[in-house]
Design an enzyme around this catalytic site. Structure first.
Site, mmCIF file in Angstrom:
data_model
loop_
_atom_site.group_PDB
_atom_site.id
_atom_site.type_symbol
_atom_site.label_atom_id
_atom_site.label_comp_id
_atom_site.label_asym_id
_atom_site.label_seq_id
_atom_site.Cartn_x
_atom_site.Cartn_y
_atom_site.Cartn_z
ATOM 1 N N ARG A 49 0.853 -1.200 0.000
ATOM 2 C CA ARG A 49 0.000 0.000 0.000
ATOM 3 C C ARG A 49 0.888 1.249 0.000
ATOM 4 O O ARG A 49 0.573 2.249 -0.613
ATOM 5 C CB ARG A 49 -0.954 0.008 1.207
ATOM 6 C CG ARG A 49 -1.686 1.336 1.373
ATOM 7 C CD ARG A 49 -3.046 1.247 2.050
ATOM 8 N NE ARG A 49 -3.132 0.328 3.150
ATOM 9 C CZ ARG A 49 -2.633 0.547 4.382
ATOM 10 N NH1 ARG A 49 -1.996 1.673 4.655
ATOM 11 N NH2 ARG A 49 -2.760 -0.368 5.316
ATOM 12 N N TYR A 101 -15.019 16.497 -17.170
ATOM 13 C CA TYR A 101 -15.436 15.097 -17.196
ATOM 14 C C TYR A 101 -16.557 14.934 -16.161
ATOM 15 O O TYR A 101 -16.437 15.406 -15.026
ATOM 16 C CB TYR A 101 -14.224 14.223 -16.852
ATOM 17 C CG TYR A 101 -14.581 12.789 -16.560
ATOM 18 C CD1 TYR A 101 -15.100 11.982 -17.558
ATOM 19 C CD2 TYR A 101 -14.409 12.253 -15.295
ATOM 20 C CE1 TYR A 101 -15.445 10.668 -17.283
ATOM 21 C CE2 TYR A 101 -14.750 10.939 -15.022
ATOM 22 C CZ TYR A 101 -15.272 10.151 -16.018
ATOM 23 O OH TYR A 101 -15.618 8.854 -15.750
ATOM 24 N N ASP A 172 -6.032 18.775 -14.955
ATOM 25 C CA ASP A 172 -6.270 17.414 -15.426
ATOM 26 C C ASP A 172 -5.762 17.363 -16.869
ATOM 27 O O ASP A 172 -6.344 17.967 -17.769
ATOM 28 C CB ASP A 172 -7.774 17.098 -15.350
ATOM 29 C CG ASP A 172 -8.109 15.681 -15.826
ATOM 30 O OD1 ASP A 172 -7.311 15.098 -16.584
ATOM 31 O OD2 ASP A 172 -9.191 15.183 -15.460
ATOM 32 N N LYS A 197 -6.478 6.317 -19.882
ATOM 33 C CA LYS A 197 -6.644 6.798 -21.247
ATOM 34 C C LYS A 197 -5.320 6.683 -22.020
ATOM 35 O O LYS A 197 -4.886 5.576 -22.270
ATOM 36 C CB LYS A 197 -7.195 8.222 -21.213
ATOM 37 C CG LYS A 197 -8.340 8.423 -20.184
ATOM 38 C CD LYS A 197 -9.612 7.657 -20.529
ATOM 39 C CE LYS A 197 -10.628 7.609 -19.393
ATOM 40 N NZ LYS A 197 -11.050 8.874 -18.820
HETATM 41 C C1 LIG Z 1 -11.768 9.314 -17.670
HETATM 42 C C2 LIG Z 1 -11.430 10.629 -17.108
HETATM 43 C C3 LIG Z 1 -11.311 10.812 -15.727
HETATM 44 C C4 LIG Z 1 -11.579 9.691 -14.740
HETATM 45 O O1 LIG Z 1 -10.603 8.716 -14.776
HETATM 46 P P1 LIG Z 1 -10.879 7.158 -14.456
HETATM 47 O O2 LIG Z 1 -9.553 6.541 -14.724
HETATM 48 O O3 LIG Z 1 -11.983 6.699 -15.351
HETATM 49 O O4 LIG Z 1 -11.267 7.099 -13.007
HETATM 50 C C5 LIG Z 1 -10.943 12.061 -15.272
HETATM 51 N N1 LIG Z 1 -10.715 13.084 -16.124
HETATM 52 C C6 LIG Z 1 -10.837 12.944 -17.448
HETATM 53 C C7 LIG Z 1 -10.567 14.109 -18.341
HETATM 54 C C8 LIG Z 1 -11.197 11.721 -17.985
HETATM 55 O O5 LIG Z 1 -11.341 11.594 -19.316
#
Ligand SMILES: *Cc1c(COP(=O)(O)O)cnc(C)c1O
Length: 380
Positions: A49, A101, A172, A197
């Site tokens: 962890r 998102y 982000d 992604k």
């Molecule tokens: C998919 C996404 C998230 C969330 O991420 P997960 O890995 O699905 O928890 C946050 N921000 C953006 C811009 C995303 O496309």
């Protein structure tokens, strides 16, 4: 010797080559705990962890790609955001972009607000953000380009305003990946990623990251992380490590495809509008060009009617109708009922997301196949 970004996707210069078998692929340390040589002694690893060698290797690569000093790997993008939000306390105020998102918007609305953190949404790409600041504002949170409307925020300008009130600038960076944009170099304090992604890149695992350059933030986030256990598992860390090796070539190809598809869609009679920051007609084109190495491979467009939406989604054959983005395969998303289903309809309308809005994550297939597929699905 300094490695370029393409090489840093694959190598760390001071790599720990301690594996006694000379393994080229970084081993998966599938273990929960580690033996100690004696009292008060440690191999550097005590419990997974807190830290695990496979995850640590991944974190070093991501820190290097984002030009940060530390990257922390989480079990998902949302786990990363949840951990980042634990930096704040009841009474704090956060200013967030209005186009985000849907999962991030839901986290702010249902979890941060319950925890006593007030959240105001504003359009960072065009509103006067200073008028939304309060004496309690502790952070700005943006995506650029935004999901799904592809609005562009000037990261340096927003970071300067944040720092003038001693607030954190959080970006982000999921849509562009560290290959195309490095917000820490533009003044951001924390970069967040959904590693699910482009970083992992194959739609085969979930992951998230927070990357920082300050040791204070790194200590704070690591302390929260080891306390709440939002960590990425060893096997998933390995999958992301493998995915990142091809980040540069995947992004180059996907971006080239996206530019051609944006041009194709722009000239199609059934398409009303294309939102892609690589098009000169895009409102944020100049800022995007200044702060990123490219416009990425995500684009959003409006078709002429809801009928066309339904036809397209059921008739595409190479492109698939699914949520998510950043994989090798092209995915078409309907934000209204998928990624943004939990966002208030009025907010969606203000942001420009309607029943004719579609979002395309362009993959690395042959672009002619993708264009042919879109063309046949639009003309049916
Ligand atoms: C998919 C996404 C998230 C969330 O991420 P997960 O890995 O699905 O928890 C946050 N921000 C953006 C811009 C995303 O496309």
């Amino acid at each position: 010797m300094e490695l370029s970004v393409e090489s840093r996707c694959i190598h760390l210069l001071n790599d720990n080559k301690s594996d006694r078998y000379g393994s080229i692929s970084f081993p998966i340390y599938q273990t929960a705990t580690f033996a100690h040589p004696g009292i008060g002694q440690s191999t550097g690893y005590d419990y997974s962890r807190v830290q695990n060698p496979t995850r640590e290797q991944l974190e070093k690569i991501v820190a290097s790609l984002e030009c940060g000093t530390d990257a922390i790997a989480f079990s998902s993008g949302m786990a990363a955001l949840l951990t980042i939000m634990e930096l704040f306390k009841p009474g704090d105020h956060i200013l967030v972009d209005s186009d985000l998102y849907g999962g991030s918007a839901r986290l702010f609305k249902t979890i941060s607000e319950k925890n006593g953190i007030s959240v105001t949404a504003t359009d960072f790409s065009k509103d006067n953000i200073e008028s939304a600041i309060t004496k309690d504002t502790k952070a700005f949170f943006v995506e650029t380009p935004t999901n799904p409307m592809m609005n562009i925020t000037d990261i340096r300008a927003a970071a300067d305003i944040a720092h003038s009130i001693a607030a954190l600038m959080i970006v982000d960076n999921t849509f562009l990946s560290p290959y195309l944009q490095n917000p820490l170099l533009l003044g951001a304090d924390i970069v967040m990623h959904s590693g699910t992604k482009y970083l992992a890149g194959h739609n085969d695992t979930l992951a998230g990251f927070a990357v920082v350059k300050s040791s204070k933030l790194s200590d704070q986030l690591r302390n929260i992380y080891k306390t709440i256990g939002t960590n990425l598992a060893p096997f998933d860390s390995w999958l992301v490590l493998r995915g990142i090796q091809t980040l540069a070539v995947r992004m180059d190809r996907a971006q080239e495809n996206a530019r051609k598809i944006a041009e194709f869609l722009q000239n199609h009679p059934k398409i009303e509008k294309v939102y892609y920051p690589g098009l000169k007609s895009h409102r944020g084109y100049e800022i995007q060009k200044k702060q990123a190495k490219g416009a990425g491979a995500m684009l959003t467009f409006n078709v002429d009617s809801y009928e066309s939406v339904k036809k397209m989604l059921s008739n595409i054959r190479v492109i698939q109708f699914a949520e998510s983005l950043g994989g090798t395969e092209s995915l078409l998303t309907y934000p209204l009922t998928q990624t943004h289903a939990d966002v208030d309809r009025n907010v969606l309308a203000i942001n420009g997301i309607t029943e004719t809005t579609l979002r395309l994550s362009v993959g690395i297939e042959n672009v002619n196949d993708l264009i042919e597929d879109l063309d046949q699905a639009l003309s049916l």
